[in-house]
Scaffold this motif. Structure first.
Motif, PDB file in Angstrom:
ATOM      1  N   LEU A 252       0.854  -1.192   0.000  1.00 34.41           N
ATOM      2  CA  LEU A 252       0.000   0.000   0.000  1.00 34.41           C
ATOM      3  C   LEU A 252       0.890   1.242   0.000  1.00 34.41           C
ATOM      4  O   LEU A 252       1.512   1.563   1.012  1.00 34.41           O
ATOM      5  CB  LEU A 252      -0.907  -0.010   1.242  1.00 34.41           C
ATOM      6  CG  LEU A 252      -1.683  -1.316   1.487  1.00 34.41           C
ATOM      7  CD1 LEU A 252      -2.460  -1.240   2.799  1.00 34.41           C
ATOM      8  CD2 LEU A 252      -2.623  -1.621   0.328  1.00 34.41           C
ATOM      9  N   ASP A 253       0.968   1.893  -1.162  1.00 32.67           N
ATOM     10  CA  ASP A 253       1.864   3.043  -1.283  1.00 32.67           C
ATOM     11  C   ASP A 253       1.095   4.332  -0.982  1.00 32.67           C
ATOM     12  O   ASP A 253       0.306   4.794  -1.810  1.00 32.67           O
ATOM     13  CB  ASP A 253       2.458   3.085  -2.692  1.00 32.67           C
ATOM     14  CG  ASP A 253       3.588   4.105  -2.801  1.00 32.67           C
ATOM     15  OD1 ASP A 253       3.925   4.745  -1.780  1.00 32.67           O
ATOM     16  OD2 ASP A 253       4.136   4.258  -3.905  1.00 32.67           O
ATOM     17  N   GLU A 254       1.332   4.866   0.180  1.00 35.04           N
ATOM     18  CA  GLU A 254       0.702   6.128   0.607  1.00 35.04           C
ATOM     19  C   GLU A 254      -0.819   6.112   0.413  1.00 35.04           C
ATOM     20  O   GLU A 254      -1.382   7.049  -0.169  1.00 35.04           O
ATOM     21  CB  GLU A 254       1.348   7.321  -0.101  1.00 35.04           C
ATOM     22  CG  GLU A 254       2.817   7.455   0.277  1.00 35.04           C
ATOM     23  CD  GLU A 254       3.407   8.818  -0.049  1.00 35.04           C
ATOM     24  OE1 GLU A 254       2.648   9.795  -0.152  1.00 35.04           O
ATOM     25  OE2 GLU A 254       4.629   8.898  -0.183  1.00 35.04           O
ATOM     26  N   ILE A 255      -1.490   5.088   0.927  1.00 33.46           N
ATOM     27  CA  ILE A 255      -2.949   5.059   0.807  1.00 33.46           C
ATOM     28  C   ILE A 255      -3.580   6.162   1.654  1.00 33.46           C
ATOM     29  O   ILE A 255      -4.749   6.457   1.528  1.00 33.46           O
ATOM     30  CB  ILE A 255      -3.600   3.711   1.196  1.00 33.46           C
ATOM     31  CG1 ILE A 255      -3.080   3.224   2.534  1.00 33.46           C
ATOM     32  CG2 ILE A 255      -3.506   2.690   0.114  1.00 33.46           C
ATOM     33  CD1 ILE A 255      -4.031   2.243   3.173  1.00 33.46           C
ATOM     34  N   ASP A 256      -2.796   6.745   2.553  1.00 34.57           N
ATOM     35  CA  ASP A 256      -3.338   7.792   3.423  1.00 34.57           C
ATOM     36  C   ASP A 256      -3.244   9.183   2.820  1.00 34.57           C
ATOM     37  O   ASP A 256      -3.872  10.118   3.318  1.00 34.57           O
ATOM     38  CB  ASP A 256      -2.643   7.769   4.789  1.00 34.57           C
ATOM     39  CG  ASP A 256      -1.131   7.707   4.679  1.00 34.57           C
ATOM     40  OD1 ASP A 256      -0.619   7.506   3.569  1.00 34.57           O
ATOM     41  OD2 ASP A 256      -0.467   7.842   5.714  1.00 34.57           O
ATOM     42  N   SER A 257      -2.505   9.314   1.714  1.00 35.57           N
ATOM     43  CA  SER A 257      -2.324  10.678   1.198  1.00 35.57           C
ATOM     44  C   SER A 257      -3.637  11.195   0.599  1.00 35.57           C
ATOM     45  O   SER A 257      -4.321  10.487  -0.132  1.00 35.57           O
ATOM     46  CB  SER A 257      -1.197  10.734   0.159  1.00 35.57           C
ATOM     47  OG  SER A 257      -1.583  10.083  -0.997  1.00 35.57           O
ATOM     48  N   GLY A 258      -3.972  12.404   0.951  1.00 33.04           N
ATOM     49  CA  GLY A 258      -5.178  13.032   0.413  1.00 33.04           C
ATOM     50  C   GLY A 258      -6.470  12.574   1.057  1.00 33.04           C
ATOM     51  O   GLY A 258      -7.548  12.898   0.566  1.00 33.04           O
TER      52      GLY A 258
END
Ligand SMILES: Nc1ncnc2c1ncn2[C@@H]1O[C@H](COP(=O)(O)OP(=O)(O)OP(=O)(O)O)[C@@H](O)[C@H]1O
Length: 324
Positions: A252-258
């Motif tokens: 999971l590559d930066e699923i938290d961004s945005g």
């Protein structure tokens, strides 16, 4: 990036868990048991040597002794190594610029790992090299996934073998509905497993349960893949893909961004719901807030194309329940 200070107090039920981390001579930091329920990460070797309590040395580059997978009677409950990356180096195919400079990482079944690090340190490149992204060329090292040489496999084969990656910037696929895309991908996986393909109605029943996990409206099924989706909706859609396809290792590559606070909670909880004791996660993030929801066992720090530090975090017992 969250600083290492954020990891200075990490909890563990027992120091015995730390014994699986092999001693090292370089790039190491020390973990010391300072109270029954907390373990401290000490900043310098001198501090650690002066410390009179139990001191255990953990190796950066996260080399972990492989467990014995079979016992004398051939039956064992030992966790199995899922992914083993040794001295992986890779360059950008076009420019020849070397990005990965010797990554070492071992992930056992059921483990959650996080990779953090400054912008440009190579986290996404590492993730994309694992799934066989054509922008990168592996120049050295080995990657074994479920006992097979991952680097010999085509990207589709990696996916069918149980590797999933949610991208930092999910692509739009104009003209292809989310529903058709997911059904095609899911049926390809079933075919590989010699299972009958699901027809539209059966698939609708299957995906409806997954939509609930991700807290997405059924309208998203009729829309073209990611087309016109907001940033947060794209991230939810990535996790819907994971929920539909399943994976032994989800990257999971930066699923938290945005994501806003509610969406982050939904996405994090959805990932947790999809976990079973055998499934593993490798997540790339800059923020502690994701680690508060999806609790990793190890946090690795990447610097200039290498994992330079590894911290053992609170141990997590994966939920036993799975929507299947
Ligand atoms: N396809 C590409 N073409 C050109 N340069 C690339 C490519 N992929 C990666 N790079 C370069 O490689 C370096 C590492 O990039 P990468 O995206 O892996 O870093 P990262 O650690 O994930 O960063 P961030 O935290 O900003 O997402 C950067 O300098 C980036 O510009």
């Amino acid at each position: 990036m969250a600083s290492l200070a954020n990891f200075s107090t990490i909890s563990s039920s027992s120091a015995a868990h730390l014994s699986s981390i092999r001693n090292s001579s370089s790039n190491s930091f020390l973990l010391t048991k300072s109270s029954p329920n907390s373990i401290k990460l000490l900043s310098t070797p001198r501090q650690c040597f002066n410390h009179r309590r139990l001191v255990l040395k953990a190796k950066a580059n996260s080399v972990i002794d492989a467990p014995t997978t079979s016992s004398i009677d051939g039956v064992s409950d030992s966790p199995k190594v899922l992914l083993e990356v040794k001295d992986l180096t890779a360059k950008i195919a076009d420019s020849g610029s070397q990005i990965l400079k010797g990554v070492n990482l071992v992930i056992y079944e059921g483990e959650i790992h996080a990779i953090m690090g400054k912008n440009g340190s190579g986290k996404s490149t590492f993730s994309k090299v694992l799934v066989g992204h054509p922008d990168y060329e592996v120049t050295g090292g080995t990657v074994v996934f479920k006992g097979e040489n991952l680097l010999d496999m085509e990207p589709e084969e990696r996916s069918l073998a149980g590797l999933f990656m949610s991208f930092q910037s999910p692509v739009e696929i104009p003209g292809v509905s989310n529903n058709d895309f997911l059904r095609m991908a899911y049926n390809a996986r079933r075919k590989k497993l010699d299972l009958p393909e699901l027809g539209p109605l059966e698939f609708y029943d299957y995906i409806s349960r997954r939509l609930k996990i991700v807290n997405m409206d059924t309208n998203f099924l009729n829309r073209n893949v990611n087309e016109g989706f907001s940033g947060g909706e794209k991230k939810r859609n990535e996790i819907l893909q994971l929920a539909v396809l399943g994976a032994d290792l989800a990257i999971l590559d930066e699923i938290d961004s945005g994501l806003d606070v509610d969406a982050l909670q939904d996405v994090g909880e959805a990932v947790n719901e999809l976990l079973t004791p055998q499934k593993s996660v490798l997540m790339v993030t800059h923020y502690q807030r994701l680690l508060d929801i999806i609790k990793p066992k190890f946090v690795h720090i990447m610097e200039d194309g290498k994992i330079v530090k590894t911290a053992l975090m609170a141990l997590r017992v994966n939920p036993q329940w799975h929507p299947d």
